[in-house]
Design an enzyme around this catalytic site. Sequence first.
Site, short mmCIF file in Angstrom:
data_model
loop_
_atom_site.label_atom_id
_atom_site.label_comp_id
_atom_site.label_asym_id
_atom_site.label_seq_id
_atom_site.Cartn_x
_atom_site.Cartn_y
_atom_site.Cartn_z
CG ASP A 1 27.93 -21.50 -19.37
OD1 ASP A 1 27.92 -20.69 -20.20
OD2 ASP A 1 28.10 -22.72 -19.70
CD GLU B 1 29.33 -17.38 -18.08
OE1 GLU B 1 29.49 -17.75 -19.23
OE2 GLU B 1 30.29 -17.65 -17.43
#
Length: 163
Positions: A57, A129
Amino acid sequence: MRLSDFLKSFKSHPFSKLEKTCHYRFRNRTYLNQAFKHRSISSDPQKNYERLEFLGDAVIDIIVSRELMREFPVGDEGILTQKRSALVQKSFLSTMGHLLNLLDFIEIESTVDLKQEKIAIKQSANLYESLIGAIFLDGGIDRAKKLILNTICLLYTSDAADE
């Protein structure tokens, strides 16, 4: 083990297809295995994908932010934040996961129903992610950036051209 046996076993690795799709071969497959292990399989944070998801992220944020600054050199903070927000939201990242067929690789308890759209979207985004985080740890920022540019930024510019 003979070289031909080694190469045969390497090609038959469950993640070989994904590595080919991503144009990245992991040196340390522990990262790759961890990137697809759901918490339902292992609650140990060092064995499931959650820490890699956290890292991925952050890597996505920094790469997307830099690319947006290049794309919009006079854009103010508000515009850049708005555009970044659209590109890093779960639904968009889930699209990246679907493009790479990441749900095909997840190791998850059968009690988690991936046929439910909401769950599938969340897991697909999480896997994208975590894959970025795994690539970052294994190959560095440039390798992670390459996958991000070939997925998020490529789809973004393609969508913008369609408008």
